[in-house]
Design an enzyme around this catalytic site. Structure first.
Site, mmCIF file in Angstrom:
data_model
loop_
_atom_site.group_PDB
_atom_site.id
_atom_site.type_symbol
_atom_site.label_atom_id
_atom_site.label_comp_id
_atom_site.label_asym_id
_atom_site.label_seq_id
_atom_site.Cartn_x
_atom_site.Cartn_y
_atom_site.Cartn_z
ATOM 1 N N ARG A 8 -59.947 -28.292 -101.134
ATOM 2 C CA ARG A 8 -60.206 -29.731 -101.070
ATOM 3 C C ARG A 8 -61.489 -30.194 -101.763
ATOM 4 N NH1 ARG A 8 -58.474 -32.032 -95.384
ATOM 5 N NH2 ARG A 8 -58.218 -33.903 -96.634
ATOM 6 N N ARG B 54 -57.359 -35.106 -82.714
ATOM 7 C CA ARG B 54 -58.025 -35.847 -83.791
ATOM 8 C C ARG B 54 -57.102 -36.932 -84.350
ATOM 9 N NH1 ARG B 54 -60.471 -32.155 -88.147
ATOM 10 N NH2 ARG B 54 -60.927 -34.260 -88.801
ATOM 11 N N CYS C 98 -61.607 -26.251 -95.856
ATOM 12 C CA CYS C 98 -61.041 -26.419 -94.513
ATOM 13 C C CYS C 98 -59.752 -25.632 -94.416
ATOM 14 C CB CYS C 98 -60.828 -27.885 -94.187
ATOM 15 S SG CYS C 98 -59.436 -28.596 -95.018
ATOM 16 N N ASP D 184 -48.398 -34.400 -94.794
ATOM 17 C CA ASP D 184 -48.789 -34.462 -93.382
ATOM 18 C C ASP D 184 -47.597 -34.374 -92.423
ATOM 19 O OD1 ASP D 184 -51.414 -34.619 -94.150
ATOM 20 O OD2 ASP D 184 -51.559 -36.789 -93.946
ATOM 21 N N LYS E 99 -54.193 -43.695 -88.389
ATOM 22 C CA LYS E 99 -55.516 -43.067 -88.503
ATOM 23 C C LYS E 99 -56.043 -43.161 -89.931
ATOM 24 C CE LYS E 99 -55.759 -38.424 -88.988
ATOM 25 N NZ LYS E 99 -56.483 -38.014 -90.198
ATOM 26 N N ASN E 100 -55.195 -42.762 -90.887
ATOM 27 C CA ASN E 100 -55.697 -42.667 -92.260
ATOM 28 C C ASN E 100 -55.835 -44.022 -92.945
ATOM 29 O OD1 ASN E 100 -55.992 -39.972 -91.940
ATOM 30 N ND2 ASN E 100 -54.157 -39.379 -93.088
HETATM 31 N N1 EPU Z 1 -58.179 -33.275 -105.051
HETATM 32 C C1 EPU Z 1 -58.905 -32.802 -106.110
HETATM 33 N N2 EPU Z 1 -60.105 -33.387 -106.394
HETATM 34 C C2 EPU Z 1 -60.581 -34.438 -105.686
HETATM 35 C C3 EPU Z 1 -59.820 -34.924 -104.613
HETATM 36 C C4 EPU Z 1 -58.616 -34.333 -104.306
HETATM 37 O O1 EPU Z 1 -58.490 -31.852 -106.785
HETATM 38 O O2 EPU Z 1 -61.674 -34.939 -106.006
HETATM 39 C C5 EPU Z 1 -56.889 -32.646 -104.719
HETATM 40 C C6 EPU Z 1 -56.844 -32.112 -103.301
HETATM 41 O O3 EPU Z 1 -57.396 -30.814 -103.216
HETATM 42 C C7 EPU Z 1 -55.363 -32.137 -103.017
HETATM 43 C C8 EPU Z 1 -54.895 -33.398 -103.742
HETATM 44 O O4 EPU Z 1 -55.892 -33.654 -104.734
HETATM 45 O O5 EPU Z 1 -54.735 -31.022 -103.606
HETATM 46 C C9 EPU Z 1 -54.744 -34.620 -102.866
HETATM 47 O O6 EPU Z 1 -55.909 -34.791 -102.073
HETATM 48 P P1 EPU Z 1 -56.396 -36.212 -101.566
HETATM 49 O O7 EPU Z 1 -57.736 -36.498 -102.136
HETATM 50 O O8 EPU Z 1 -55.339 -37.229 -101.809
HETATM 51 O O9 EPU Z 1 -56.560 -35.975 -100.005
HETATM 52 P P2 EPU Z 1 -57.617 -36.645 -99.060
HETATM 53 O O10 EPU Z 1 -57.875 -38.014 -99.539
HETATM 54 O O11 EPU Z 1 -58.768 -35.724 -98.860
HETATM 55 C C10 EPU Z 1 -55.864 -37.745 -97.443
HETATM 56 C C11 EPU Z 1 -55.564 -37.703 -95.978
HETATM 57 C C12 EPU Z 1 -54.971 -36.345 -95.618
HETATM 58 C C13 EPU Z 1 -53.691 -36.156 -96.430
HETATM 59 C C14 EPU Z 1 -54.001 -36.288 -97.926
HETATM 60 C C15 EPU Z 1 -52.783 -36.204 -98.808
HETATM 61 C C16 EPU Z 1 -57.192 -39.214 -95.043
HETATM 62 C C17 EPU Z 1 -58.405 -39.404 -94.229
HETATM 63 N N3 EPU Z 1 -56.785 -37.945 -95.227
HETATM 64 O O12 EPU Z 1 -56.807 -36.701 -97.689
HETATM 65 O O13 EPU Z 1 -54.652 -36.418 -94.231
HETATM 66 O O14 EPU Z 1 -53.155 -34.890 -96.176
HETATM 67 O O15 EPU Z 1 -54.653 -37.553 -98.178
HETATM 68 O O16 EPU Z 1 -51.875 -37.205 -98.498
HETATM 69 O O17 EPU Z 1 -56.586 -40.168 -95.504
HETATM 70 C C18 EPU Z 1 -54.259 -35.570 -92.083
HETATM 71 O O18 EPU Z 1 -54.203 -36.747 -91.667
HETATM 72 O O19 EPU Z 1 -53.913 -34.597 -91.371
HETATM 73 C C19 EPU Z 1 -54.731 -35.308 -93.435
HETATM 74 C C20 EPU Z 1 -55.165 -34.097 -93.829
#
Ligand code: EPU
Length: 436
Positions: free
Chosen positions: A123, A403, A118, A311, A22-23
């Site tokens: 996030r 999802r 969320c 995850d 998915k991701n």
């Molecule tokens: N963060 C910040 N600032 C930002 C972005 C992120 O502080 O601008 C923080 C977040 O709050 C978190 C950490 O950095 O503490 C990592 O967040 P990241 O941006 O890596 O997460 P994401 O890209 O929003 C993806 C996956 C998530 C998975 C996370 C971590 C996708 C679509 N989603 O989210 O997947 O948990 O990386 O590996 O790729 C899931 O599939 O259930 C899911 C939540």
């Protein structure tokens, strides 16, 4: 709204095939926005999930027609002018933020609804915005939308590390912006997750020039234009890990097919520490927990890749509730991602939470109970627990699980589980909240 009704206590046996990730698929689909009118991207092994359908709907709003044939998606750009990702869609799926970078790079402007908080934490998207600002986009927040404009982005050096490490979709966005920027971009502290690597490989197949894939420092030499291509999405390491947890907790013997063991090194090592026997072939892993009455306790800390994936934290905590001693689970990505712990307690688990740590005293058995999924992975963790619990477990709010898992109940039943989908008559319509 649907619920799962599980009668636990049956060891899982047999083989199960993992679907595409998915991701990985979601940002790869967003990369279609980098193409011009009439061009197309073909993705194979795309899972049939609610989130993929949501991304297809969003791309439809943005002038991309998405057609599915089996697990193959063809994404054709029919209009390269739309630039707005509306609140109604973004609020249901956070991965929608992945359209920001490519819209800006290819169409010169983007208006993307600002994703809210969320169930797994606040996030923020500050790193996405900081990165795009470094490329000259000057993103602003207006009326709930991120609004950014730039005739042509300019390459620059961008540091993408934050308090909790690197950012996965932030790196995706920066990559998709930098590939069409003028000049050279260096992304420091880039996320190394396999899904990010796959996006970079796809972009290179489309004509981009990215070097250092899989490292913390990515070099991107901007090009004038990209072209369509075809690519297979990698297997979903989180789905694979979820089946592994289900096999381990039930004392089962399951062969997981279509899995890249190299993406799951820490997960396989954790299972081994628990006492589970593993056998590996090419693209298969056999999880053998037969005869293991209670597994050994372990300490698990979620970290950016190649660390233990956040995850899979809930699914592994489920196993540890039944281990023969004390385990410590520490969450270093989303310090508040513990809603499942309170639900496990309803099933008889003994867990004490302190800030971003949960201390779990293993108990000899869990007992079935009605429990509520608050996000996708918490829901998967509750299903794993329900498979081992005595008696009947009802997991409510299955729409979260749908999802990210395609017909999870059917695939678990094919391994000998007793789980069925039923209507939860008492529940109101599904509220729209985004986690993944
Ligand atoms: N963060 C910040 N600032 C930002 C972005 C992120 O502080 O601008 C923080 C977040 O709050 C978190 C950490 O950095 O503490 C990592 O967040 P990241 O941006 O890596 O997460 P994401 O890209 O929003 C993806 C996956 C998530 C998975 C996370 C971590 C996708 C679509 N989603 O989210 O997947 O948990 O990386 O590996 O790729 C899931 O599939 O259930 C899911 C939540």
């Amino acid at each position: 709204m649907d619920k799962f009704v599980i009668h636990g206590g049956r060891p899982l046996r047999g083989a199960v095939r993992v679907h595409g990730s998915k991701n990985a698929a979601l940002p790869m689909m967003a990369a279609s926005l980098l193409l011009g009118r009439g061009e197309r991207l073909v993705l194979r092994q795309v899972p049939d999930l609610a989130d993929v359908r949501t991304m297809s709907g969003l791309l439809g709003e943005l002038g991309v027609v998405v057609q599915r044939k089996g697990s193959r998606l063809t994404l054709t750009v029919v209009d390269d002018r739309p630039i707005r990702a509306p609140y109604e869609i973004v609020k249901t799926m956070r991965a929608s933020i992945c359209v920001l970078g490519p819209l800006l790079a290819r169409r010169g402007e983007a208006q993307v609804s600002f994703p809210g908080g969320c169930a797994i934490g606040s996030r923020p998207v500050d790193l996405h915005l900081k990165g795009l600002a470094r490329l000259g986009a000057r993103p602003r927040v207006r009326n709930g939308y991120i609004v950014a404009r730039s005739k042509r982005l300019r390459g620059s050096t961008v540091y993408l590390g934050g308090t909790f490490g690197s950012t996965v979709t932030g790196t995706d966005n920066l990559l998709m912006a930098a590939v069409l920027a003028k000049g050279h971009t260096v992304i420091e502290h880039a996320a190394q997750e396999p899904e990010v690597q796959e996006l970079a490989h796809l972009l290179n197949l489309m004509g981009a020039r990215i070097e250092g894939i899989g490292n913390h420092r990515l070099h991107v030499q901007g090009v004038e234009r990209l072209h369509g291509t075809e690519k297979t999405v990698i297997p979903d390491r989180i789905e694979a890990g979820t089946f592994m947890a289900a096999a381990a907790i039930t004392g089962g013997d399951v062969t997981i097919e279509n899995v890249r063991a190299e993406d799951l090194t820490v997960v396989l090592e954790t299972l081994q520490q628990m006492g589970v026997r593993l056998e590996g072939g090419s693209y298969t892993v056999r999880i053998d927990a037969r005869g293991l009455r209670r597994l050994a306790p372990v300490d698990v800390t979620s970290l950016p890749y190649p660390g233990f994936p956040t995850d899979l934290q809930a699914q592994f905590m489920a196993i540890l509730t039944l281990a023969r001693g004390i385990s410590v689970v520490t969450e270093r990505i989303y310090p508040d991602r513990f809603t499942h712990a309170a639900e496990f307690q309803r099933m008889g688990a003994v867990i004490r939470k302190q800030e971003s740590t949960a201390i779990i005293q293993g108990v000899p058995r869990l007992s079935g109970a009605p429990v509520m999924a608050s996000d996708l992975r918490a829901g998967a963790g509750l299903v794993v627990a329900g498979l081992a619990a005595r008696g009947r477990t009802e997991v409510l709010r299955v729409y979260h699980i749908d999802r990210g898992y395609d017909r999870l109940e059917e695939r678990l039943n094919s391994l000998g589980a007793n789980i069925r989908r039923a209507k939860d008559a008492a529940a109101p319509a599904a509220p729209a909240v985004a986690t993944a």
